[in-house]
Design a protein around this motif. Structure first.
Motif, mmCIF file in Angstrom:
data_model
loop_
_atom_site.group_PDB
_atom_site.id
_atom_site.type_symbol
_atom_site.label_atom_id
_atom_site.label_comp_id
_atom_site.label_asym_id
_atom_site.label_seq_id
_atom_site.Cartn_x
_atom_site.Cartn_y
_atom_site.Cartn_z
ATOM 1 N N SER A 89 77.272 69.784 51.818
ATOM 2 C CA SER A 89 76.355 70.826 52.283
ATOM 3 C C SER A 89 74.949 70.253 52.453
ATOM 4 C CB SER A 89 76.332 71.987 51.285
ATOM 5 O OG SER A 89 75.637 71.591 50.129
ATOM 6 N N VAL A 90 74.162 70.922 53.277
ATOM 7 C CA VAL A 90 72.786 70.507 53.527
ATOM 8 C C VAL A 90 72.012 70.489 52.203
ATOM 9 C CG1 VAL A 90 70.625 71.172 54.666
ATOM 10 C CG2 VAL A 90 72.795 71.372 55.887
ATOM 11 N N ARG A 91 72.286 71.497 51.381
ATOM 12 C CA ARG A 91 71.602 71.617 50.098
ATOM 13 C C ARG A 91 71.918 70.426 49.187
ATOM 14 N NH1 ARG A 91 70.845 76.626 46.448
ATOM 15 N NH2 ARG A 91 71.107 75.664 44.419
ATOM 16 N N THR A 92 73.220 70.093 49.077
ATOM 17 C CA THR A 92 73.615 68.974 48.227
ATOM 18 C C THR A 92 73.045 67.674 48.783
ATOM 19 O OG1 THR A 92 75.647 70.159 47.753
ATOM 20 C CG2 THR A 92 75.605 67.856 47.161
ATOM 21 N N HIS A 93 73.107 67.549 50.111
ATOM 22 C CA HIS A 93 72.573 66.348 50.740
ATOM 23 C C HIS A 93 71.093 66.186 50.407
ATOM 24 C CE1 HIS A 93 70.561 64.227 54.129
ATOM 25 N NE2 HIS A 93 71.512 63.360 53.876
ATOM 26 N N GLY A 94 70.358 67.297 50.447
ATOM 27 C CA GLY A 94 68.929 67.264 50.146
ATOM 28 C C GLY A 94 68.655 66.754 48.740
ATOM 29 N N LYS A 95 69.430 67.262 47.785
ATOM 30 C CA LYS A 95 69.241 66.840 46.390
ATOM 31 C C LYS A 95 69.588 65.367 46.214
ATOM 32 C CE LYS A 95 70.160 71.215 44.045
ATOM 33 N NZ LYS A 95 71.162 71.943 43.264
ATOM 34 N N LEU A 96 70.668 64.949 46.883
ATOM 35 C CA LEU A 96 71.119 63.566 46.762
ATOM 36 C C LEU A 96 70.098 62.617 47.390
ATOM 37 C CD1 LEU A 96 73.727 62.398 45.565
ATOM 38 C CD2 LEU A 96 74.675 62.358 47.876
ATOM 39 N N ALA A 97 69.564 63.023 48.552
ATOM 40 C CA ALA A 97 68.601 62.183 49.269
ATOM 41 C C ALA A 97 67.307 62.031 48.475
ATOM 42 C CB ALA A 97 68.316 62.763 50.652
ATOM 43 N N ALA A 98 67.009 63.050 47.664
ATOM 44 C CA ALA A 98 65.802 62.968 46.837
ATOM 45 C C ALA A 98 65.963 61.849 45.800
ATOM 46 C CB ALA A 98 65.555 64.305 46.153
ATOM 47 N N ALA A 99 67.207 61.650 45.336
ATOM 48 C CA ALA A 99 67.446 60.628 44.318
ATOM 49 C C ALA A 99 67.781 59.266 44.922
ATOM 50 C CB ALA A 99 68.584 61.088 43.396
ATOM 51 N N HIS A 100 68.421 59.281 46.094
ATOM 52 C CA HIS A 100 68.787 58.010 46.751
ATOM 53 C C HIS A 100 68.541 58.173 48.250
ATOM 54 C CE1 HIS A 100 70.912 54.108 46.889
ATOM 55 N NE2 HIS A 100 71.246 54.503 48.102
ATOM 56 N N PRO A 101 67.339 57.845 48.710
ATOM 57 C CA PRO A 101 66.944 58.163 50.094
ATOM 58 C C PRO A 101 67.748 57.439 51.179
ATOM 59 C CG PRO A 101 65.030 57.630 48.727
ATOM 60 C CD PRO A 101 66.243 57.267 47.936
ATOM 61 N N ASP A 102 68.332 56.271 50.873
ATOM 62 C CA ASP A 102 69.007 55.499 51.926
ATOM 63 C C ASP A 102 70.437 56.002 52.151
ATOM 64 O OD1 ASP A 102 69.523 53.656 53.835
ATOM 65 O OD2 ASP A 102 69.443 51.897 52.528
ATOM 66 N N LEU A 103 70.542 57.254 52.656
ATOM 67 C CA LEU A 103 71.857 57.872 52.892
ATOM 68 C C LEU A 103 72.145 57.889 54.387
ATOM 69 C CD1 LEU A 103 71.974 61.144 50.729
ATOM 70 C CD2 LEU A 103 73.199 58.993 50.326
ATOM 71 N N VAL A 104 73.372 57.537 54.758
ATOM 72 C CA VAL A 104 73.736 57.613 56.183
ATOM 73 C C VAL A 104 75.069 58.351 56.342
ATOM 74 C CG1 VAL A 104 72.501 55.579 57.005
ATOM 75 C CG2 VAL A 104 74.765 55.312 56.023
ATOM 76 N N ALA A 105 75.160 59.107 57.411
ATOM 77 C CA ALA A 105 76.394 59.857 57.689
ATOM 78 C C ALA A 105 77.530 58.875 57.960
ATOM 79 C CB ALA A 105 76.179 60.778 58.882
#
Ligand code: ZN
Ligand code: ZN
Length: 342
Positions: A89-105
């Protein structure tokens, strides 16, 4: 798995979809995720499932997490980290990106692996399909006339579970006469009449793997046009099954089957010719106008052309087949000749 990470230039991958998690680890609980890096494989779950995970998950380091699953996941991601954009979900992605910004689809990566079945998976699919065959055999001897569509659908669910299925792969479709003209018909509370066609689409899930088959029965002598339509669908299905082999384009086989029906009956189906089946009843690859790529050995796909005449009747014949280098193994065993039942 590591090769796929390299192919996509990823340093790590988060797998959060439970079906993908089950595919990679064997875990059947309802809360868990995997993190795979070039050198390590973690399976994370909460205290309710650590015991189950220790029994089911062997090739991963099992990590028990508390309330903060996301924090624990983020702590294990390294470098360029792939996540499944179709399942987060967008929400989970947001939280995860806050902790590990280098996320790619990186959606579809595990699905790519799942599309090609291992021998053990093929065995599970054969067994799930044999249960479906058993349901058709019983319907042939028990008959359909006078029973309601819903009652038959409920009977199918009970039968498959009694035979050892985990559950049905999807709610069975039992659709007589005009209801059969809807590809996704819902069974009605009306008795099945004599002298009509009945579309029965069913599948069992066994050890997680699904089957998916359709047969269309006659409940007595049919009008000539309906009997001819059945033979047209039967021929189109035969042509399609004959074309299945590694290397054929998913679009081409769909188009060829449509062409047979259009030349024989002047109409063809609107839905796709078929879809992959495995842990999910609908998965890659798709045989459709929009299908991508070509079939590979080890793919398991349905071949399900149909004809739907609004207000009158429908016909669909669906086999589950396993693609081989030079053809296919038809897993569905029940006859495709028109079967008449009382
Ligand atoms: Zn089906
Ligand atoms: Zn299907």
């Amino acid at each position: 798995m590591v090769a796929l990470l390299e192919e996509r230039s990823l340093d790590s991958l988060l797998v959060s979809d439970l079906v993908n998690v089950r595919y990679l680890t064997g875990f059947t609980g309802t809360n868990g995720a995997c993190v795979v890096t070039g050198s390590e494989r973690f399976f994370l779950t909460d205290t309710r499932y650590t015991e189950l995970a220790r029994r089911q998950v062997s090739d991963f380091t099992v990590v028990e997490v508390g309330q903060e699953l996301l924090r624990d996941i983020a702590a294990r991601l390294v470098g360029r980290a792939g996540f499944d954009d179709a399942h987060l979900s967008v929400r989970t992605h947001g939280k995860l990106a806050a902790a590990h910004p280098d996320l790619v689809a990186a959606g579809g990566l595990v699905e790519e692996l799942r599309a090609v079945k291992e021998p053990g998976e093929l065995d599970a699919l054969r067994a799930a399909t044999a249960l479906a065959d058993g349901a058709y055999e019983s319907l042939r001897s028990d008959g359909l006339v006078g029973r309601t569509e819903r009652e038959v659908a409920r009977w199918i669910v009970r039968f498959l579970e009694d035979q050892g299925a985990d559950e049905v792969s999807f709610p069975p479709i039992v659709a007589a006469a005009d209801n059969g003209a809807l590809p996704h018909a819902v069974p009605r509370d009306v008795p099945i009449p004599a002298g009509t066609l009945v579309v029965i689409d069913l599948g069992a899930r066994l050890d997680g793997y699904c089957s998916d088959c359709t047969r269309t029965f006659a409940t007595g002598p049919l009008p000539d046009s309906q009997a001819e339509s059945y033979e047209g669908v039967r021929d189109a299905q035969r042509v399609a099954v004959d074309e299945v082999r590694a290397g054929i384009s998913c679009k081409e086989i769909d188009a060829d089957t449509r062409a047979v029906l259009e030349s024989r009956l002047g109409i063809a189906f609107e839905h796709g010719l078929g879809h992959g089946v495995g842990l999910d009843v609908h998965e890659a690859p798709r045989l459709a106008r929009t299908g991508e790529g070509s079939l590979e050995a080890g793919n398991t796909v349905t071949v399900e052309p149909g004809v739907y005449v609004a207000g009158e009747f429908g016909i669909r014949i669906e086999d589950l087949v396993a693609v081989t280098e030079d053809g296919c193994e038809i897993l569905t065993g029940f006859t495709k000749e028109l079967v008449t039942v009382d």
